[in-house]
Design a protein around this motif. Sequence first.
Motif, PDB file in Angstrom:
ATOM      1  N   PRO A 119       0.845  -1.458   0.200  1.00 41.97           N
ATOM      2  CA  PRO A 119       0.021   0.148  -0.171  1.00 41.97           C
ATOM      3  C   PRO A 119       0.995   1.233  -0.005  1.00 41.97           C
ATOM      4  N   TYR A 120       0.411   2.251  -0.530  1.00 43.01           N
ATOM      5  CA  TYR A 120       1.233   3.546  -0.746  1.00 43.01           C
ATOM      6  C   TYR A 120       0.799   4.267   0.631  1.00 43.01           C
ATOM      7  N   GLU A 121       1.760   4.948   1.022  1.00 44.04           N
ATOM      8  CA  GLU A 121       1.717   5.904   2.352  1.00 44.04           C
ATOM      9  C   GLU A 121       2.181   7.112   1.863  1.00 44.04           C
ATOM     10  N   ALA A 122       1.500   7.937   2.323  1.00 42.06           N
ATOM     11  CA  ALA A 122       2.164   9.507   2.009  1.00 42.06           C
ATOM     12  C   ALA A 122       3.507   9.561   2.776  1.00 42.06           C
ATOM     13  N   VAL A 123       4.218  10.437   2.218  1.00 46.80           N
ATOM     14  CA  VAL A 123       5.525  10.711   2.705  1.00 46.80           C
ATOM     15  C   VAL A 123       5.611  12.123   2.834  1.00 46.80           C
ATOM     16  N   ASN A 124       6.445  12.649   3.950  1.00 43.01           N
ATOM     17  CA  ASN A 124       6.510  13.839   4.358  1.00 43.01           C
ATOM     18  C   ASN A 124       7.942  14.415   3.687  1.00 43.01           C
ATOM     19  N   ASP A 125       8.274  15.615   4.286  1.00 36.50           N
ATOM     20  CA  ASP A 125       9.368  16.340   3.483  1.00 36.50           C
ATOM     21  C   ASP A 125      10.605  16.261   4.442  1.00 36.50           C
ATOM     22  N   LYS A 126      10.894  15.221   5.081  1.00 39.30           N
ATOM     23  CA  LYS A 126      11.947  15.036   6.151  1.00 39.30           C
ATOM     24  C   LYS A 126      13.141  14.810   5.004  1.00 39.30           C
ATOM     25  N   VAL A 127      14.143  15.650   5.635  1.00 38.73           N
ATOM     26  CA  VAL A 127      15.525  15.728   4.806  1.00 38.73           C
ATOM     27  C   VAL A 127      16.237  14.556   4.962  1.00 38.73           C
ATOM     28  N   ILE A 128      16.799  13.842   3.827  1.00 39.28           N
ATOM     29  CA  ILE A 128      17.530  12.556   4.081  1.00 39.28           C
ATOM     30  C   ILE A 128      18.877  13.037   3.878  1.00 39.28           C
ATOM     31  N   LEU A 129      19.199  13.999   3.011  1.00 37.75           N
ATOM     32  CA  LEU A 129      20.584  14.343   2.746  1.00 37.75           C
ATOM     33  C   LEU A 129      20.724  15.575   2.286  1.00 37.75           C
ATOM     34  N   ASP A 130      21.884  16.280   2.983  1.00 39.33           N
ATOM     35  CA  ASP A 130      21.765  17.653   2.449  1.00 39.33           C
ATOM     36  C   ASP A 130      23.280  17.817   2.122  1.00 39.33           C
ATOM     37  N   GLU A 131      23.766  19.106   1.990  1.00 38.82           N
ATOM     38  CA  GLU A 131      25.069  19.799   1.368  1.00 38.82           C
ATOM     39  C   GLU A 131      25.995  19.066   2.329  1.00 38.82           C
ATOM     40  N   ASP A 132      25.719  18.956   3.848  1.00 37.43           N
ATOM     41  CA  ASP A 132      26.796  18.683   4.617  1.00 37.43           C
ATOM     42  C   ASP A 132      27.274  17.290   4.431  1.00 37.43           C
ATOM     43  N   ASN A 133      26.336  16.399   4.019  1.00 39.58           N
ATOM     44  CA  ASN A 133      26.446  14.866   3.759  1.00 39.58           C
ATOM     45  C   ASN A 133      27.445  15.017   2.511  1.00 39.58           C
ATOM     46  N   ILE A 134      27.247  15.829   1.555  1.00 38.90           N
ATOM     47  CA  ILE A 134      28.223  15.732   0.387  1.00 38.90           C
ATOM     48  C   ILE A 134      29.599  16.064   0.601  1.00 38.90           C
ATOM     49  N   LYS A 135      29.831  17.192   1.497  1.00 42.49           N
ATOM     50  CA  LYS A 135      30.925  17.776   1.808  1.00 42.49           C
ATOM     51  C   LYS A 135      32.108  16.689   2.417  1.00 42.49           C
ATOM     52  N   LYS A 136      31.327  15.835   3.219  1.00 40.04           N
ATOM     53  CA  LYS A 136      32.233  14.777   3.830  1.00 40.04           C
ATOM     54  C   LYS A 136      32.886  13.916   2.927  1.00 40.04           C
ATOM     55  N   ILE A 137      32.087  13.771   1.727  1.00 34.95           N
ATOM     56  CA  ILE A 137      32.521  12.497   0.755  1.00 34.95           C
ATOM     57  C   ILE A 137      33.422  13.366  -0.133  1.00 34.95           C
ATOM     58  N   SER A 138      33.079  14.668  -0.671  1.00 31.71           N
ATOM     59  CA  SER A 138      34.019  15.161  -1.920  1.00 31.71           C
ATOM     60  C   SER A 138      34.517  16.466  -1.526  1.00 31.71           C
ATOM     61  N   PRO A 139      35.674  16.460  -1.780  1.00 30.60           N
ATOM     62  CA  PRO A 139      36.612  17.689  -1.293  1.00 30.60           C
ATOM     63  C   PRO A 139      35.866  18.706  -2.444  1.00 30.60           C
ATOM     64  N   ASP A 140      35.984  18.616  -3.466  1.00 33.12           N
ATOM     65  CA  ASP A 140      35.678  19.705  -4.372  1.00 33.12           C
ATOM     66  C   ASP A 140      33.938  19.545  -4.567  1.00 33.12           C
ATOM     67  N   HIS A 141      33.330  19.716  -3.541  1.00 30.55           N
ATOM     68  CA  HIS A 141      31.908  19.606  -3.381  1.00 30.55           C
ATOM     69  C   HIS A 141      31.090  20.778  -3.943  1.00 30.55           C
ATOM     70  N   LYS A 142      31.742  21.799  -4.340  1.00 33.65           N
ATOM     71  CA  LYS A 142      30.771  22.990  -4.602  1.00 33.65           C
ATOM     72  C   LYS A 142      30.070  22.925  -5.683  1.00 33.65           C
ATOM     73  N   LYS A 143      30.895  22.330  -6.914  1.00 31.87           N
ATOM     74  CA  LYS A 143      30.280  22.131  -8.214  1.00 31.87           C
ATOM     75  C   LYS A 143      29.281  20.872  -8.279  1.00 31.87           C
ATOM     76  N   ILE A 144      29.587  19.866  -7.306  1.00 25.33           N
ATOM     77  CA  ILE A 144      28.642  18.815  -7.361  1.00 25.33           C
ATOM     78  C   ILE A 144      27.483  19.262  -6.438  1.00 25.33           C
TER      79      ILE A 144
END
Lengths: 139, 1001
Positions: free
Chosen positions: B209-234
């Motif tokens: 069954p489908y369930e409505a989902v909320n707008d909870k953030v799973i991933l943001d800029e900080d998560n990307i920063k941790k992985i990629s040094p040249d994160h700005k472009k990404i």
Amino acid sequence: MKYKYLDHTADIMFEAYGNSLNELFENSALATEESMVNLAQIKPKLKKEISLENKNIEYLLFDFLGELIYFKDAELLLFSKIKVDIKKEEKLYKLKALLKGEKLREEHEQKVDVKAITFHKFEIKKLKEKYSARVILDI
Amino acid sequence: MEEETRLGPPKEIKKISDVVWELPSSFKKGMRVPARIIASEKLIKEMDSGVFDQISNVATLPGIVNPAYCMPDGHWGYGFPIGGVAAFDVENEGVISPGGIGFDVNCINGDSKIIGEYGYTVLIKDFLNNKHINTKSIYFEAQKEISTKPILFLKKEIGSKIFEIKTKSDYKIVATTDHPFYTNEGMIKVKDLILKKHFLAVYPFDGVPYEAVNDKVILDEDNIKKISPDHKKIVNILKERKLLPLTLNSEKLPILTKLIGFLSGDGWLGYSYNRKRNRNQWAIRAIGKKENLLQIIDDLKKLGFKASHIKTKSYSSTVKEIGGNKRIICGESTQLSITSQSLAVLLHALGVPKKNKSRNPIFLPKWIKESPLWIKRLYLSGLFGAEMSSPIQAKNEKYRFKEPSFSQNKILALENSLKEFLQEIKDLLKEFNIDCTKIYKQKGVINKFGEETIKIILKLSSTTDNLINLWGKIGFEYCEDKKRLSLLSLQYLKFKKAILNKIDTIVENSFQLKNNGLVQAQILRYAEDNNVSSSLIKSRLYNNCKNIETRISKNFFLSFNEFILKYGLKNGGDYVWDEIESIKEVEDSTEVYDFTINHKDHNFIANNFIISNCGMRLLLTNLTYDQFKPHLKNIVDTLFKRVPAGVGGEGFVKIDKQEFLKVLEGGAHWAVKEGYGWEEDLEVTELNGKADWADVSKISKKAIDRGYNQIGTLGSGNHYLEIQRVKEENIFDKKLAKKWGIFPEQIVIMFHTGSRGEGHQIATDYLRVFLDVMDRKYNIKILDRELACAPFNSPEGQDYWRAMACAVNFSFANRQTIAHRIREVFSEIFKKDAESLGMKQVFDIAHNRASLEEHKIDGKNKKLLIHRKGATAAYYPGRKEIPKKYREDGSPIIIGGSMSTGSYLLAGTEDSKNTFCSTAHGSGRTMSRNKAARIFGKDIKKYLDDLWKEKGIYIRSTSLRGAAEETGESYKDINEVIKSTHLAGISKPVVRFLPIGNCKG
């Protein structure tokens, strides 16, 4: 009666009869030829043989009449003597036909040019031992 | 005894306006749209009943766009009526409903589940609140599922009876009598379903069954920063594609989730040195069969990323087993390389493990654990598409499946982390009510770094319910083979379960009977009456034997292989057949739901109603009637000799069969190039005189034999060449007439012919092809064999489309050479060249043709295939189909009338948009040929003499019978026909021409 023409507004519709499938095919062929030309004037000068086969007897008749139209266009041949021999082998109807006729000449009294055999209302019926076929010719 | 034709419309006809009449779609079983007839009251009363029968047959054709039309000159033809116009949608798609597949999920009970494109289910009544959801649909032609957007949604009161349909494997659906279901015989309405005869198409996948989902953030800029040094472009790219910040309700999350699951299994993601670019780079590779990789490419596109690099390479690698054994594995591996840096970083951040999988830990992403079930399902189905075993049976087990298993290899140091991961998968499966039997380890292989690995395996229970849950709720993504096999296996299990349930009921009842004191013989009779064997009841009731499944297998079940043969699709596909168990009327709520989804496999090209491609051409002269009159007989006699007509007919253009192929591809262009006619003729010919999609490889030798000697021939029947006169009082639109080169007392030439024998042979050939494949391959049912058809986008449909273009080109070339011949004859007799005689062409237009055109339907431009059989294209001003010269005037329309009543030149007007730009083509017969010949045949010579003496009309015909059949009295009043089209606003009269000389076939 071998065949008769019925009323159809734009095209030609006929019903052909026969005591056997062979006769039914022969008479249907004559009805088709007669709608194009005064058949009494067509002499058996040339002959053509054709063989066809099909599992479905209606499709076999459709194809057989189609051959006549083909000869009319491709070689200007019209036939007045037609002998058909149909054999059923297992599920397959095998047809051999001997067609005799001549090339259309100016002296011949033309009727209309049949362009195609149609499947509209096309049917073969068997009542007791008699067969009949209904065919509409596109002209 | 001859059949008399009945005249006039059936009583169901509704008057819409003075010249528009409608047969509602309730008129005939199977009509998909209403049929409309454009005609004055007088004309409709004179139409033969065949017209109404045939146009309503046309309205049953799949894919037809509302409504089917018949023009005022309509009369009985074959298949289509003459005057029939029908538009078919070339671009739309098909639907699926959970229990039975329908093209239109048309009026089904509100609690019916609809499967959404991401494998979740929504009750149809909840669709109104979830309009963003796309549904899963079946594209029948490809036997594949696709996702579609519902375009129309209606809730309505029940107006008819409600039925519950139950199938052998226990699917139930409640629907109104007219709701169509997809069956082995095509779409069939509920009221026409027949037990035992019709199999329903079912899509066994159940979803969650489908369930409505909320707008909870799973991933943001900080998560990307941790992985990629040249994160700005990404970060910028991800933001641009609306992937950052990523929320649970992002519309891109479902696709990402599937991908993450799949890549965690059959993928590779890494950050390593790239020699070409001389720097470290991210890269992703997906491994699988090409068809699955293509799906990934499609999904990446939806995310906003491009990937197309698929490479197949053969490999041969040595696998070292622990203990020293070596195995050489050879084969082919197909890989998709994805080079997007930002996507790789995103996927890694979301949980796809990096680098060599055996050396790096794998874990279940935390955000997935916190998502609703349908998102968890997407992750698992992607992962299982890569690494779960396919449904498989043991060699001597025909009725059961083996335990499914899921495994991965890791180096010894990661044994515990892998165990944890499998435990997490096991827990996750529990949420779907799927049981696992064990997690155990085996020795693995030696990885390429020479390290020992361990293989840990998760085994799932193989009970029927467990497998139904696994394959019905989760299934496989990005693995077509496993998916299709699992759908069949799933349906098999459901089928088997339904039978077992039935037996259980009988057994229970038997116990009851036993307790009530019935004797054994009575109970066994009861069981046998219900198709349960007495030995089974004996063993259960009297010998206390519990495991009945194996015992009854042979008697009740098909083996899985037998099941596939009986209920599977021939070439494999995404739906399965199921038998109808019962259809019964039920009490239901007062509201039913209706939504329409368009369906692709119903674009089709119909055959025999677009055959001869015949058309009209109109040439001008600058001669007046007085100048011409003395030459009339001479001209007509000469034309009669020079333009062959009648049965068969050999043309004056002598070419061989090789050259004929060029005619079929070049149309009027070929003729002009060969010196038959003027360049400017092409500008005023439809399609500029050439259907450029013609392909001569699509036509038979017979078609060529019947055509190559017929260029430059008129034919017979209603084909003719006519000399006509313009009278001042017959010019209705002075301005337009002047612009088009027409003046009072002018002599013009009009002729009518088509593609002769060649066109008909092509039509006949394809009629036979379509009759063969239509039902068998495309499940299209028709009411009349002359309506044989195939989907437009099918190989057969496309072949015919290209073959038909050959016939269209032949007809252009035929009319072009005849026009040339006419100019020659005039030039000879008037001793002036054709240019000085002003013999310009006004227009050349077909009235038997299928044409791909854009039309506005419900405010949207759609590509439609318009079939006009004995109807002429009438384009309103401005349309691009109109030659530039006339574009602002509306398209010229040439209407041939009978020999005593005259012909017309019309112009297309604004409201032709209502009739898919179509209008009449002639006056239309009212009397059968047979009857006309009977009435006029005897005295036809006198009739023709009188015409000449009294009216100054000179006629030559190859056949007197033909002339008798074509007498003016056999036709409708053309003035009434033209008036009707004018009142309907689809075309307006410019000028009427009166015949003075005629050559007939």
